[in-house]
Design a protein around this motif. Sequence first.
Motif: not given
Length: 217
Positions: A24, A83-84, A35, A80, A31-32, A20
């Motif tokens: 960034k 994660y998403l 989410y 990415i 990312l966090e 992450a």
Amino acid sequence: MKVKFIVTKEIIRKRFEEIAQDIKNRYNIDLEAVYDKYDNHLPYHNKEHAEAVLYYADYFLQKSHAFINTSIRYKNLIRIAAYLHDVGHQGLKNKGKDNLNIQIAKHIMEKEIKPYSLILQDYIALTEFPYPSNFVFLDMKAKILRTADMCQIFIKDIDIYKLCYDLHKNELQNNIPEDEKSFMQQQYQFYESIAKDNKLFKQYFNQHKNKIFNKWL
């Protein structure tokens, strides 16, 4: 960080933080934060699941010869998407209609992540379940994303019964056998069916399935 297949939730979280931060720094994508903005705090499709899928996608990217000469940008887009892929997931509301969850995730990509949203939408679509067709040729990124989506059962300190129960009973409110053994035998057969059509998943499932499901078989 050297990746291993069988790891703890703590190691998965640590690897997420590394990835992450890198994303960034490179693309100004948090990312966090993305989410969290759309997190519905579901019993199964939650941040632990997202981090697990990212971890195992990253594992396969590092272990696969197919990605030795590919760009870091290409591999990061897969990370990415991993994660998403379930961001904004509606759980029971869209029960049996994962295509609607995919549409939500695509919309979030379009809104939150530019200029990569179109590519990410294509990648996320690969995880729709049940898979739209078993006859469509899948390239390696599709195999990685689909396999990583199923790998949470391999985490060393996971409660596999709770994981399955949270999805089927608590999130989707399915009727399940009251007998734990019967329920987990059903889950074993489900993962066996995934392995039948997914050679990458099969490789790891066959290696670890007896240890994971032994007490219920």
